[in-house]
Design a protein around this motif. Structure first.
Motif, short mmCIF file in Angstrom:
data_model
loop_
_atom_site.label_atom_id
_atom_site.label_comp_id
_atom_site.label_asym_id
_atom_site.label_seq_id
_atom_site.Cartn_x
_atom_site.Cartn_y
_atom_site.Cartn_z
N ALA A 1 35.55 -19.71 4.81
CA ALA A 1 34.74 -18.52 5.06
C ALA A 1 34.44 -17.79 3.76
N ASN A 2 33.19 -17.36 3.62
CA ASN A 2 32.85 -16.44 2.54
C ASN A 2 32.32 -15.17 3.20
N ILE A 3 33.10 -14.12 3.12
CA ILE A 3 32.74 -12.85 3.76
C ILE A 3 32.28 -11.89 2.67
N PHE A 4 31.18 -11.20 2.92
CA PHE A 4 30.64 -10.30 1.88
C PHE A 4 29.91 -9.13 2.52
N ARG A 5 29.67 -8.10 1.69
CA ARG A 5 28.90 -6.95 2.15
C ARG A 5 27.46 -7.12 1.70
N GLN A 6 26.51 -6.87 2.59
CA GLN A 6 25.11 -6.85 2.18
C GLN A 6 24.42 -5.72 2.94
N ARG A 7 23.62 -4.94 2.23
CA ARG A 7 22.97 -3.74 2.80
C ARG A 7 23.99 -2.82 3.47
N GLY A 8 25.18 -2.80 2.92
CA GLY A 8 26.19 -1.86 3.41
C GLY A 8 27.00 -2.33 4.60
N SER A 9 26.67 -3.52 5.16
CA SER A 9 27.48 -4.00 6.29
C SER A 9 28.02 -5.40 6.01
N LEU A 10 29.01 -5.82 6.78
CA LEU A 10 29.67 -7.10 6.54
C LEU A 10 28.83 -8.26 7.05
N ALA A 11 28.89 -9.39 6.34
CA ALA A 11 28.23 -10.63 6.77
C ALA A 11 29.15 -11.79 6.37
N GLY A 12 28.88 -12.96 6.92
CA GLY A 12 29.73 -14.11 6.58
C GLY A 12 28.98 -15.43 6.67
N ILE A 13 29.29 -16.34 5.76
CA ILE A 13 28.81 -17.72 5.85
C ILE A 13 30.06 -18.59 5.97
N ILE A 14 30.10 -19.41 7.00
CA ILE A 14 31.29 -20.21 7.26
C ILE A 14 30.93 -21.69 7.19
N ARG A 15 31.62 -22.41 6.33
CA ARG A 15 31.40 -23.85 6.16
C ARG A 15 32.40 -24.60 7.04
N VAL A 16 31.91 -25.63 7.75
CA VAL A 16 32.80 -26.46 8.56
C VAL A 16 33.42 -27.52 7.65
N VAL A 17 34.75 -27.57 7.62
CA VAL A 17 35.47 -28.57 6.83
C VAL A 17 36.00 -29.63 7.78
N ARG A 18 35.54 -30.85 7.60
CA ARG A 18 35.85 -31.91 8.56
C ARG A 18 37.27 -32.46 8.40
N PHE A 19 37.92 -32.73 9.52
CA PHE A 19 39.21 -33.42 9.49
C PHE A 19 38.97 -34.90 9.19
N GLU A 20 37.93 -35.47 9.87
CA GLU A 20 37.68 -36.90 9.66
C GLU A 20 36.92 -37.09 8.35
N LEU A 21 37.30 -38.12 7.61
CA LEU A 21 36.68 -38.37 6.31
C LEU A 21 35.33 -39.06 6.51
N PRO A 22 34.39 -38.84 5.59
CA PRO A 22 33.07 -39.44 5.74
C PRO A 22 33.11 -40.96 5.59
N ASP A 23 32.14 -41.64 6.21
CA ASP A 23 32.02 -43.09 6.12
C ASP A 23 31.02 -43.41 5.00
N PRO A 24 31.47 -44.09 3.93
CA PRO A 24 30.57 -44.35 2.79
C PRO A 24 29.28 -45.07 3.18
N GLU A 25 29.38 -46.00 4.15
CA GLU A 25 28.18 -46.74 4.55
C GLU A 25 27.17 -45.84 5.25
N ALA A 26 27.68 -44.96 6.12
CA ALA A 26 26.78 -44.04 6.83
C ALA A 26 26.11 -43.08 5.85
N LEU A 27 26.77 -42.82 4.72
CA LEU A 27 26.21 -41.90 3.71
C LEU A 27 25.34 -42.62 2.69
N HIS A 28 25.20 -43.95 2.85
CA HIS A 28 24.42 -44.77 1.90
C HIS A 28 24.99 -44.72 0.49
#
Length: 353
Positions: free
Chosen positions: A86-113
């Motif tokens: 989570a990145n929580i920050f203030r903008q225009r005087g009020s709170l906002a947040g951008i949340i990145r999903v962190v995967r438990f399963e590792l990526p498949d190299p073939e599917a990612l080319h």
């Protein structure tokens, strides 16, 4: 609105990021596009409640930092669902947040080319490998695939220093210890210095932010460790310039010599939108041979691109050739092929041949 349900739905829909910004509906970023979830705008009071719920999920983390300084960055997990950053920050005087999903399963190299030559970096036992590209170009994902390959095929101690941890590695053939900056260690430099006393074989350094960290990493690579790290540059030649330029002019010649000896590969990547609405990576891969080592030592960096373009037999590929190959396969449009190349006029001529 229940934040836990909102985050669970995001994971189910394969969202990469969740946008919580007052004055608009909450949104998911899916496949590179930000998509509103419903029409109802979230007002600042409701948003404050949602942000408070996120802090409760993060083991009742103290909100003093965001209230006093306007920014806070942390990770938390919902058991059985996923891990989030989570990145929580203030903008225009009020709170906002951008949340990145962190995967438990590792990526498949073939599917990612991901080409095999990039995964084969896992076989290296010493030296430095840099994975570079703009923010959001999949550098962490490429490194996660390389670390997983080491974990599956080698008996080694892998230490990762990340800000924040983006993929979770279970111990397979290797021992993987993952440390998060601020949570587990003060800084990249502190963590890196400590890691050299932790019997490492491989060190993943999430970022090299200053010349002290770069210098320590190069010394670690010289002493028989494999160092994997990232920079925000596009192209192998730009990457070498960026490393050298981080140092004061008086030290640069010494650094050129040291870098020419320890650097073994530079993988540069960018994600290009495809015709079917997804994204596909284009890569520049440079493995250092004697010619390139001499060019770094003698400050003839501008000649490196020519060597990469003519060294396909050694497993190298230039960014432009990678982009042309995607275009010829019908994966990307002509406009994007030109837009993502390093020299748009030259690329236009190449595509017309």
């Amino acid at each position: 609105m229940n934040v836990k349900e909102l985050l669970t739905t995001a994971v189910e829909q394969d969202a990469a990021d969740i946008f919580l910004v007052p004055g608009m509906p909450f949104s998911y970023k899916i496949g590179g596009r930000i998509i509103y979830q419903g029409q109802e705008k979230i007002m600042p009071e409701e948003m404050d409640r949602m942000i408070t719920q996120i802090y409760e999920l993060a083991k009742n983390r103290d909100m003093a930092k965001v209230r006093e300084h306007g920014d806070d960055d942390f990770s938390f997990a919902i058991p059985g669902v996923s891990r989030f950053r989570a990145n929580i920050f203030r903008q225009r005087g009020s709170l906002a947040g951008i949340i990145r999903v962190v995967r438990f399963e590792l990526p498949d190299p073939e599917a990612l080319h991901l080409p095999k030559m990039i995964i084969d970096v896992a076989r290296m036992t010493k030296g430095m490998v840099l994975v570079t590209g703009p923010a959001g170009s999949g550098k962490s994902t490429t490194l996660a695939c390389i670390i997983d390959e080491i974990n599956r095929t080698r008996n080694a101690h892998v230490i990762t220093l990340e800000d924040p941890i983006e993929y979770l590695h279970r111990h397979k053939m290797s021992v993987v210890t993952q440390r998060e900056i601020v949570t587990d260690t003060d800084s990249y430099l502190t963590g890196l210095r400590a890691s050299l006393r932790q019997a490492p074989d491989v060190i993943l350094l999430g970022e090299m932010r200053d010349h002290e960290t770069i210098s320590t990493a190069m010394t670690a690579a010289e002493t028989g460790h494999l160092i994997l790290s990232t920079l925000h540059t596009i192209g192998a030649a730009n990457t070498i310039d960026r490393v050298i330029d981080a140092f004061p002019p008086g030290q640069q010649q010494q650094i050129r010599t040291q870098l020419s000896m320890v650097l073994d590969a530079v993988i540069s990547q960018q994600l290009i939108p495809t015709l079917d609405g997804g994204v596909q990576p284009a890569f520049e891969v440079m493995f250092l041979n004697n010619a390139i080592r001499n060019m770094i030592r003698e400050s003839k960096i501008h000649q490196i691109d020519g060597v990469i373009a003519t060294s396909q037999g050694e497993g190298m590929i230039s960014m432009d050739n990678s982009i042309i190959s995607l275009y010829r396969k019908g994966a990307i449009s002509r406009e994007n092929a030109i837009a993502y190349s390093s020299n748009s006029e030259l690329m236009a001529k190449k595509l017309d041949r």
